[in-house]
Structure formats: C-alpha cells, structure tokens
Design a protein around this motif. Structure first.
Motif, PDB file in Angstrom:
ATOM      1  N   ALA A 123       0.820  -1.245  -0.076  1.00  0.00           N
ATOM      2  CA  ALA A 123      -0.151   0.089  -0.101  1.00  0.00           C
ATOM      3  C   ALA A 123       0.794   1.268  -0.080  1.00  0.00           C
ATOM      4  O   ALA A 123       0.736   2.296  -0.589  1.00  0.00           O
ATOM      5  N   ARG A 124       2.111   1.293   0.724  1.00  0.00           N
ATOM      6  CA  ARG A 124       2.879   2.565   0.839  1.00  0.00           C
ATOM      7  C   ARG A 124       3.540   2.532  -0.564  1.00  0.00           C
ATOM      8  O   ARG A 124       3.419   3.895  -0.923  1.00  0.00           O
ATOM      9  N   VAL A 125       4.025   1.681  -1.210  1.00  0.00           N
ATOM     10  CA  VAL A 125       4.394   1.694  -2.646  1.00  0.00           C
ATOM     11  C   VAL A 125       3.501   2.291  -3.456  1.00  0.00           C
ATOM     12  O   VAL A 125       3.612   3.400  -4.277  1.00  0.00           O
ATOM     13  N   MET A 126       2.419   1.711  -3.446  1.00  0.00           N
ATOM     14  CA  MET A 126       1.278   2.260  -4.356  1.00  0.00           C
ATOM     15  C   MET A 126       0.834   3.581  -4.133  1.00  0.00           C
ATOM     16  O   MET A 126       0.427   4.563  -5.057  1.00  0.00           O
ATOM     17  N   GLN A 127       0.967   3.988  -2.933  1.00  0.00           N
ATOM     18  CA  GLN A 127       0.608   5.313  -2.397  1.00  0.00           C
ATOM     19  C   GLN A 127       1.613   6.460  -3.076  1.00  0.00           C
ATOM     20  O   GLN A 127       1.119   7.409  -3.572  1.00  0.00           O
ATOM     21  N   ARG A 128       2.798   6.041  -3.033  1.00  0.00           N
ATOM     22  CA  ARG A 128       3.826   7.057  -3.559  1.00  0.00           C
ATOM     23  C   ARG A 128       3.731   6.913  -5.074  1.00  0.00           C
ATOM     24  O   ARG A 128       4.101   8.164  -5.777  1.00  0.00           O
ATOM     25  N   ILE A 129       3.321   5.842  -5.613  1.00  0.00           N
ATOM     26  CA  ILE A 129       3.332   6.013  -7.112  1.00  0.00           C
ATOM     27  C   ILE A 129       2.265   6.799  -7.636  1.00  0.00           C
ATOM     28  O   ILE A 129       2.199   7.467  -8.575  1.00  0.00           O
ATOM     29  N   GLU A 130       1.097   6.665  -6.798  1.00  0.00           N
ATOM     30  CA  GLU A 130      -0.183   7.378  -7.074  1.00  0.00           C
ATOM     31  C   GLU A 130       0.032   8.996  -6.850  1.00  0.00           C
ATOM     32  O   GLU A 130      -0.703   9.706  -7.457  1.00  0.00           O
ATOM     33  N   THR A 131       1.290   9.355  -6.299  1.00  0.00           N
ATOM     34  CA  THR A 131       1.404  10.916  -6.207  1.00  0.00           C
ATOM     35  C   THR A 131       2.175  11.349  -7.391  1.00  0.00           C
ATOM     36  O   THR A 131       2.424  12.612  -7.372  1.00  0.00           O
ATOM     37  N   GLY A 132       2.592  10.338  -8.320  1.00  0.00           N
ATOM     38  CA  GLY A 132       3.404  10.803  -9.317  1.00  0.00           C
ATOM     39  C   GLY A 132       2.621  10.670 -10.669  1.00  0.00           C
ATOM     40  O   GLY A 132       1.258  10.906 -10.655  1.00  0.00           O
ATOM     41  N   GLU A 133       3.318  10.489 -11.624  1.00  0.00           N
ATOM     42  CA  GLU A 133       2.382  10.280 -12.965  1.00  0.00           C
ATOM     43  C   GLU A 133       2.650   8.900 -13.504  1.00  0.00           C
ATOM     44  O   GLU A 133       3.924   8.164 -13.398  1.00  0.00           O
ATOM     45  N   VAL A 134       1.747   8.327 -13.999  1.00  0.00           N
ATOM     46  CA  VAL A 134       1.718   6.924 -14.468  1.00  0.00           C
ATOM     47  C   VAL A 134       1.550   7.145 -16.088  1.00  0.00           C
ATOM     48  O   VAL A 134       0.640   7.621 -16.473  1.00  0.00           O
ATOM     49  N   ILE A 135       2.566   6.693 -16.892  1.00  0.00           N
ATOM     50  CA  ILE A 135       2.544   6.827 -18.446  1.00  0.00           C
ATOM     51  C   ILE A 135       2.812   5.577 -19.078  1.00  0.00           C
ATOM     52  O   ILE A 135       3.565   4.561 -18.674  1.00  0.00           O
ATOM     53  N   GLY A 136       1.600   5.169 -19.816  1.00  0.00           N
ATOM     54  CA  GLY A 136       1.717   4.058 -20.881  1.00  0.00           C
ATOM     55  C   GLY A 136       2.454   4.467 -22.043  1.00  0.00           C
ATOM     56  O   GLY A 136       2.157   5.295 -22.507  1.00  0.00           O
ATOM     57  N   ILE A 137       3.451   3.540 -22.595  1.00  0.00           N
ATOM     58  CA  ILE A 137       3.889   3.759 -23.829  1.00  0.00           C
ATOM     59  C   ILE A 137       3.306   2.978 -24.860  1.00  0.00           C
ATOM     60  O   ILE A 137       3.154   1.516 -24.451  1.00  0.00           O
ATOM     61  N   GLN A 138       2.624   3.431 -25.974  1.00  0.00           N
ATOM     62  CA  GLN A 138       1.776   2.464 -26.963  1.00  0.00           C
ATOM     63  C   GLN A 138       2.904   1.936 -27.983  1.00  0.00           C
ATOM     64  O   GLN A 138       4.083   2.249 -27.982  1.00  0.00           O
ATOM     65  N   ALA A 139       2.539   0.891 -28.759  1.00  0.00           N
ATOM     66  CA  ALA A 139       3.049   0.411 -29.947  1.00  0.00           C
ATOM     67  C   ALA A 139       3.566   1.209 -30.813  1.00  0.00           C
ATOM     68  O   ALA A 139       3.094   2.421 -30.965  1.00  0.00           O
ATOM     69  N   THR A 140       5.009   0.920 -31.388  1.00  0.00           N
ATOM     70  CA  THR A 140       5.282   1.880 -32.315  1.00  0.00           C
ATOM     71  C   THR A 140       4.297   1.704 -33.750  1.00  0.00           C
ATOM     72  O   THR A 140       3.800   0.877 -34.097  1.00  0.00           O
ATOM     73  N   ASP A 141       4.395   3.123 -34.068  1.00  0.00           N
ATOM     74  CA  ASP A 141       3.795   3.372 -35.555  1.00  0.00           C
ATOM     75  C   ASP A 141       4.825   3.383 -36.560  1.00  0.00           C
ATOM     76  O   ASP A 141       5.783   3.355 -36.434  1.00  0.00           O
ATOM     77  N   TYR A 142       4.156   3.342 -37.764  1.00  0.00           N
ATOM     78  CA  TYR A 142       5.136   3.360 -38.933  1.00  0.00           C
ATOM     79  C   TYR A 142       6.031   4.492 -38.976  1.00  0.00           C
ATOM     80  O   TYR A 142       7.400   4.348 -39.453  1.00  0.00           O
ATOM     81  N   ALA A 143       5.819   5.791 -38.720  1.00  0.00           N
ATOM     82  CA  ALA A 143       6.814   6.797 -38.450  1.00  0.00           C
ATOM     83  C   ALA A 143       7.881   6.609 -37.591  1.00  0.00           C
ATOM     84  O   ALA A 143       8.788   6.921 -37.742  1.00  0.00           O
ATOM     85  N   LEU A 144       7.281   6.030 -36.652  1.00  0.00           N
ATOM     86  CA  LEU A 144       8.184   5.800 -35.488  1.00  0.00           C
ATOM     87  C   LEU A 144       9.210   4.852 -35.750  1.00  0.00           C
ATOM     88  O   LEU A 144      10.312   4.745 -35.488  1.00  0.00           O
ATOM     89  N   ARG A 145       8.805   3.618 -36.330  1.00  0.00           N
ATOM     90  CA  ARG A 145       9.658   2.351 -36.619  1.00  0.00           C
ATOM     91  C   ARG A 145      10.832   3.003 -37.766  1.00  0.00           C
ATOM     92  O   ARG A 145      11.882   2.499 -37.664  1.00  0.00           O
ATOM     93  N   HIS A 146      10.130   3.976 -38.603  1.00  0.00           N
ATOM     94  CA  HIS A 146      11.042   4.331 -39.578  1.00  0.00           C
ATOM     95  C   HIS A 146      12.133   5.377 -39.285  1.00  0.00           C
ATOM     96  O   HIS A 146      13.352   5.307 -39.594  1.00  0.00           O
ATOM     97  N   GLU A 147      11.730   6.134 -37.891  1.00  0.00           N
ATOM     98  CA  GLU A 147      12.968   6.943 -37.338  1.00  0.00           C
ATOM     99  C   GLU A 147      14.038   6.009 -36.538  1.00  0.00           C
ATOM    100  O   GLU A 147      15.022   6.407 -36.571  1.00  0.00           O
ATOM    101  N   ILE A 148      13.521   4.724 -35.983  1.00  0.00           N
ATOM    102  CA  ILE A 148      14.110   3.942 -35.310  1.00  0.00           C
ATOM    103  C   ILE A 148      15.199   3.506 -36.238  1.00  0.00           C
ATOM    104  O   ILE A 148      16.314   3.300 -35.978  1.00  0.00           O
TER     105      ILE A 148
END
Length: 491
Positions: free
Chosen positions: A298-323
């Motif tokens: 609960a304490r770790v979850m509490q610390r996480i909830e005070t910050g930012e949770v960001i999901g990274i989506q799958a790569t699209d065509y433009a990003l794959r080309h840049e990679i």
C-alpha cells in the motif's frame, strides 16, 4: 622447483579457461558475466584450487550457490581436486574490537561476526563506531559501493540514440525533465508498455544523463535487485547500505514485474519502501500498469499514485522508420560503406511491426550479411533474410484460445477466471473484450464463441459484443487498448 610450479600454474590456467567455458555454456553469457566475470585463478596446490574475487559479497554468493558446480568442473580437468577456495583480493585485515568490557559469550559472538539472539547490530548515527559492527569494516563499504554503482549501463543507450515519436513522446519528455532535474520536474514516474518498446533505453539514458551532471544515481535492474541488493540487506552490512540508499538523488528500477517470486511479496515491498524513503526522484518501469502487478504494498502504491503513470503505446510506421534511420546512422559511423536503400527501410518499417527490438534484429541481420559477404543490401536480400519477421498478405487464422491467452496476459488474470461464472468487475471487462475480439477476428458464430467461454449462452456473447462496440465509440483509451490486443494477436 620454482620452474616446476610455474609450469603447473600455466597448465592450471588452461584448466581454468576450460572451466570458465563450461560455466558460460551452462549458465549463459549474462549470468556468467555477472558472477564469474571478475573471478581470477590464483593457484592450484595439491587437491585445492584457489580463486580470488574482488568483494566479500561475491565470494559468499559464489560459495553458497556455485561451489559444488565449481568443484565438479575442476574434477573433470584434474581428478585429484576436492576443494575450491575463494578469497577476496586485497581484503583488509579484520579490525580489532575492544571486547574487554563485554561478557565472554557476547565477546565471542562479536569476534565471530554473529550477533546473539538479543544483541542487535549498532545503527549508523548511534554512538557505535562502524569499526565496532561485526564484519562491516570488510563488507559494508563494498556493499554500499556496489549498490551505488548499480547494474551495468549500456553506453549506447542514450537520449541522442533514442527515437522519439507520438507513442512515446510524453514518457520521453517526462524522463528528460527528471534526468536534468529541472524545476518543477516530477518526483515519481511509473511507465509501462509491452516488451521491446524502449523502457530500458529511456531508463539507462536518464541514468547516464543524471550521472553526467554530478547527481547520485542508482539504476537497479530486476536481476541486480534480487541477486545483489536483497541478499546484502540480510548481512551486517545493512546499516551502511541503508545509509548509502539515503544518499541517492535519483532511483531507477527496471522490469518491476520480475521483482517478486523468490524473494516473496513482503520482503520485496519492504526493500522497495526503504529504497523510496530518501531519493527526491524515482522512475520505475514494468510491462503492465501498477495496479496489475499485485506485488506492491500500500505504501509503494501510495507513492506511485502521487506521481505520474504513463503508458507507452506500440510503435507506429513513422516511429519505426525513425528507429531504423538512427540505427543505420549509428552503424555507418563505424562502417561508412553500409547503407540501406529507402525501399528496404520502408519495407522493414511497414512489415516488422511487433517491437522495436525486432526492428533492430532485422537490421542486424542485414548488417551481418553485408559485412560477411560484402554484398549490398537489396530488397531481394531483405525478403529472403527477414521472412520470419515480416507480416504480409492475408492475416493468419487466429484461434479463440490465442485470444484468451493474450487477454489474460494483458489483464493479469488466469484463463480459469476468464471462463468462470465470477461477475467481479476485474473479470467481466476482460471477458467481454475477449468475446468481442473473438467475434471480430475469427468469424466464429455466437454459440460457438459462447461454448469456448465456459459454455455461455449466445445471448451473453451478443451482449458483450454490443457492449464493447458501444464503449469503444465513446472511450478512446479502451479503443486503443482493443486495437493493441488485436495487433498482439498478429505478432
């Protein structure tokens, strides 16, 4: 006699080379490098082999986990060997402890380095001196230094080498701010995505950038956490190690989903809580959202909830080309003759879609072929070499069981739960999504899908399909999640 000993030691060095080769074959390159990369053969005398290591922690770990294996491998080389002795290179002599004022029983325990049942190890900041802590003079500073150095960083994983696109721009911007310690930067960031999307690259880039600016940084991989840090916290080195934890400015924990199991839920959470007490900024990464891990206190979850949770989506065509563009540019810095035609780059970016890791794998294959054969990279070569990575033509037939497996992994539920009659919200939504996808991508009839989902009536399946259809028109996040699951089925 001296010449004879030199010849024996040279022969033993050859034996040690073969022992190391066997260890590497059995354990794998990564495990071997972690535990035996710094082990040296000192001498072979009679039935005993003496090996040296740089730290007491490494000595104890190898002794407890690999001593029998080492003896067995050495016996294959020299039949008379019955013992492998491990020593610490340049080990300090134990400091003298004043025990004249202590009862004899406690004094004996002090000398042996084992506190008695009612005797605690002195804490840093108390009147006790570090030299008075059993075994700490030899192990505490080493353990602290090892913790602060953390897991090894790959010098190639920098911000400059990272390909930024629509799917990862938010995570990249947040991590850059934290690494640079900008005013107003986040103090807690948790990012999650499927494997091979770039989480480790971002974490290591942040660690490198922060250290470059003089900040104290601890980068912990799952392996380092479980096999270096947690065992060290069980030793008398704990007070010094805990003090070292409090000195860090930025803590980064990678592959959080692996930090449980062997160590146990409680021990993992307690260690993580200690780690998170001091640093002003924390970045964590995992392959799923924090609430789906099931191992955070609960304490770790509490610390996480005070910050930012960001999901990274799958790569699209433009990003794959840049990679691909960045990787080709990096390869050309050392091999100027290497080039990838635009048509081949387009082909790879369009059809190697499972992960950024597969993109690099595809490019590595072409690079290796080019270097070995001196033949240029062509479309014909790409089609022949990358046939198992590309996704072209009619989609393959997808089974309902595959859909259930992907959905269960994504939502961290079991197949038994998915097919059960339980109506808990955490199960109803994944079940409805799985039924919807089954209807959309398999072409199976409603009654047949119902039978595959615990012998449900076709009206239940129809309700689920209509429900999800309605929700994805109003909820962009859910629509993206469903599309991600569909893509995963095609990888």
């Amino acid at each position: 006699m001296e010449a004879l000993m030199q010849v024996q030691n040279l022969a033993s060095s050859d034996h040690w080379d073969r022992v190391k080769k066997e260890l590497k074959n059995e354990l794998g390159e990564d495990v071997f490098s972690n535990w035996f990369g710094r082990v040296k053969h000192e001498e072979t005398i009679g039935d005993s082999v003496r090996l040296s290591v740089p730290t007491r922690f490494l000595k104890n770990w190898i002794k407890n986990h690999y001593e029998k294996k080492l003896v067995g491998l050495w016996k294959r080389e020299i039949d008379d060997i019955n013992r492998v002795e491990l020593t610490v290179r340049g080990a300090l002599r134990p400091r003298q402890i004043n025990v004249s004022q202590q009862p004899k029983a406690i004094a004996a325990r002090r000398i042996s380095g084992r506190p008695g049942p009612f005797e605690s190890v002195p804490q840093i900041g108390s009147s006790a001196n570090i030299a008075d802590i059993p075994c700490l003079a030899d192990t505490g500073e080493e353990a602290a230094a090892e913790f602060l150095s953390g897991a090894a960083l790959n010098p190639k994983l920098t911000f400059e080498a990272f390909a930024e696109g629509a799917s990862n721009s938010l995570a990249c911007a947040a991590i850059r701010q934290i690494a640079a310690d900008h005013d107003g930067a986040l103090t807690m960031l948790y990012m999650h995505s499927d494997t091979g999307i770039g989480k480790t690259h971002l974490l290591q880039a942040a660690a490198t950038e922060a250290r470059r600016s003089g900040r104290s940084v601890a980068y912990l991989s799952a392996e380092f956490f479980m096999y270096h840090l947690v065992p060290a916290l069980r030793t008398p080195a704990f007070p010094v190690l805990r003090q070292a934890m409090k000195s860090i400015d930025l803590l980064l924990v990678d592959d959080l989903q692996f930090l449980h199991g062997k160590q146990g839920h409680d021990e993992f959470s307690r260690t993580l809580e200690i780690l998170m007490e001091a640093p002003r900024q924390v970045i964590m990464a995992a392959d799923r959202a924090p609430e789906a891990l099931g191992t955070l206190s609960a304490r770790v979850m509490q610390r996480i909830e005070t910050g930012e949770v960001i999901g990274i989506q799958a790569t699209d065509y433009a990003l794959r080309h840049e990679i691909l563009r960045k990787r080709v540019a990096a390869a050309r810095r050392t091999h100027p003759s290497f080039s990838v035609p635009d048509a081949v780059a387009d082909y790879i970016a369009r059809y190697v879609i499972s992960s950024a890791r597969d993109l690099e794998g595809a490019l590595n294959r072409l690079f290796a072929h080019n270097q070995l054969t001196k033949q240029p990279v062509t479309m014909d070569l790409a089609e022949k070499t990358l046939h198992d990575l590309v996704r072209i033509g009619e989609p393959r037939a997808i089974k309902v069981e595959e859909i259930q497996q992907v959905v269960c992994k994504h939502f961290s539920v079991t197949k038994a739960d998915l097919l059960s009659s339980c109506r808990a919200r955490t199960l109803v939504r994944p079940r409805q999504i799985a039924m919807y996808i089954a209807k959309v991508v398999t072409g199976r009839s409603l009654p047949e899908i119902g039978r595959r989902f615990g012998n449900r009536d076709h009206t239940t399946v129809l309700h689920a399909v209509r429900k999800i259809e309605d929700m994805i028109t109003r909820d962009d996040t859910l629509a993206q999640e469903v599309e991600l699951l569909k893509r995963l089925l095609n990888t």
